[in-house]
Design an enzyme around this catalytic site. Structure first.
Site, PDB file in Angstrom:
ATOM      1  N   CYS A   1      13.798  -1.306  -7.899  1.00 20.01           N
ATOM      2  CA  CYS A   1      12.823  -0.573  -8.720  1.00 20.01           C
ATOM      3  C   CYS A   1      13.609   0.309  -9.681  1.00 20.01           C
ATOM      4  O   CYS A   1      14.807   0.065  -9.906  1.00 20.01           O
ATOM      5  CB  CYS A   1      11.851   0.222  -7.853  1.00 20.01           C
ATOM      6  SG  CYS A   1      12.606   1.518  -6.841  1.00 20.01           S
TER       7      CYS A   1
ATOM      8  N   ASP B   1       4.410   2.321 -10.119  1.00 20.44           N
ATOM      9  CA  ASP B   1       5.287   3.452  -9.818  1.00 20.44           C
ATOM     10  C   ASP B   1       4.440   4.638  -9.318  1.00 20.44           C
ATOM     11  O   ASP B   1       3.580   5.120 -10.055  1.00 20.44           O
ATOM     12  CB  ASP B   1       6.005   3.821 -11.121  1.00 20.44           C
ATOM     13  CG  ASP B   1       7.016   4.922 -10.951  1.00 20.44           C
ATOM     14  OD1 ASP B   1       7.025   5.559  -9.875  1.00 20.44           O
ATOM     15  OD2 ASP B   1       7.791   5.145 -11.894  1.00 20.44           O
TER      16      ASP B   1
ATOM     17  N   ARG C   1       9.621   2.803  -4.405  1.00 22.10           N
ATOM     18  CA  ARG C   1       9.136   1.450  -4.098  1.00 22.10           C
ATOM     19  C   ARG C   1      10.162   0.564  -3.397  1.00 22.10           C
ATOM     20  O   ARG C   1       9.858  -0.051  -2.371  1.00 22.10           O
ATOM     21  CB  ARG C   1       8.658   0.767  -5.397  1.00 22.10           C
ATOM     22  CG  ARG C   1       7.432   1.407  -5.996  1.00 22.10           C
ATOM     23  CD  ARG C   1       7.206   0.980  -7.423  1.00 22.10           C
ATOM     24  NE  ARG C   1       8.240   1.492  -8.316  1.00 22.10           N
ATOM     25  CZ  ARG C   1       8.358   1.205  -9.597  1.00 22.10           C
ATOM     26  NH1 ARG C   1       7.508   0.358 -10.144  1.00 22.10           N
ATOM     27  NH2 ARG C   1       9.312   1.730 -10.316  1.00 22.10           N
TER      28      ARG C   1
HETATM   29  P1  4NP Z   1      10.805   4.271  -7.918  1.00 16.46           P
HETATM   30  O1  4NP Z   1      10.038   5.574  -8.473  1.00 16.46           O
HETATM   31  O2  4NP Z   1      11.292   3.515  -9.129  1.00 16.46           O
HETATM   32  O3  4NP Z   1       9.735   3.536  -7.176  1.00 16.46           O
HETATM   33  O4  4NP Z   1      11.920   4.788  -7.041  1.00 16.46           O
HETATM   34  C1  4NP Z   1      10.598   6.476  -9.390  1.00 16.46           C
HETATM   35  C2  4NP Z   1      11.463   7.432  -8.953  1.00 16.46           C
HETATM   36  C3  4NP Z   1      12.000   8.348  -9.846  1.00 16.46           C
HETATM   37  C4  4NP Z   1      11.664   8.275 -11.184  1.00 16.46           C
HETATM   38  C5  4NP Z   1      10.816   7.289 -11.632  1.00 16.46           C
HETATM   39  C6  4NP Z   1      10.275   6.373 -10.726  1.00 16.46           C
HETATM   40  N1  4NP Z   1      12.190   9.218 -12.098  1.00 16.46           N
HETATM   41  O5  4NP Z   1      11.834   9.166 -13.278  1.00 16.46           O
HETATM   42  O6  4NP Z   1      12.995  10.080 -11.704  1.00 16.46           O
END
Ligand code: 4NP
Length: 157
Positions: free
Chosen positions: A8, A126, A14
């Site tokens: 991800c 997300d 995720r």
């Molecule tokens: P992930 O979620 O891609 O599912 O781990 C996110 C975690 C952090 C961020 C964006 C999405 N961020 O912008 O820091």
């Protein structure tokens, strides 16, 4: 050993959840010695961090232990090592394809939701900037997809 990498953006919501759900299903099927699961992020913002506390809490309620530390996906090492690299959304897929400029590994790249059998959606949303519902939705989609993915791997192997 058949190796699967879940990817991800941040590797704190995720993909570490996908890793934990898949590991639970693999263990339940008695296949821990033959299927290896890991996760990584396309971005490096959270490298070294544990999974998001909200994601860990929602996972724990369903019996999943999110133990991984965030790391960034590595080209070409991960593309060589893993048999399948599985993206949570279209943006993750584009980033994975961009790293693989020559398309040498394109057959290894898959969308997580392509393994869903009950849910009908094209991405795992997300949950980072949303509320509790988003984290539950992630787990619902991942449970469905992991069931399909395990069947896919068992047929393929
Ligand atoms: P992930 O979620 O891609 O599912 O781990 C996110 C975690 C952090 C961020 C964006 C999405 N961020 O912008 O820091």
């Amino acid at each position: 050993m058949f190796k699967v990498l879940f990817v991800c953006l941040g590797n704190i919501c995720r993909s570490p959840s996908a890793e934990a759900v898949m590991k639970a299903y693999v263990e339940r099927a008695g296949l821990s010695e033959s299927i290896f699961c890991d996760s990584a992020g396309t971005a490096g913002y959270h490298v070294g961090e544990r999974a998001d506390a909200r994601m860990r809490k929602h996972g724990a309620k369903r019996g999943y232990d999110l133990t991984s530390r965030s790391r960034q996906v590595a080209f070409p090492d991960d593309y060589e090592t893993f048999d399948m690299i599985i993206a949570m959304d279209a943006s993750n897929m584009r980033d994975l394809q961009d790293l693989d400029e020559d398309g040498q590994y394109e057959d290894k790249l898959h969308m997580m939701t392509s393994f869903c059998q009950r849910e009908s959606t094209d991405h795992v949303p997300d949950p980072y900037y949303g509320g509790a519902d988003g984290f539950e939705r992630v787990l619902d989609l991942l449970e469905d997809a992991c069931e399909g993915l395990l069947q896919h791997i068992q047929i393929r192997r």
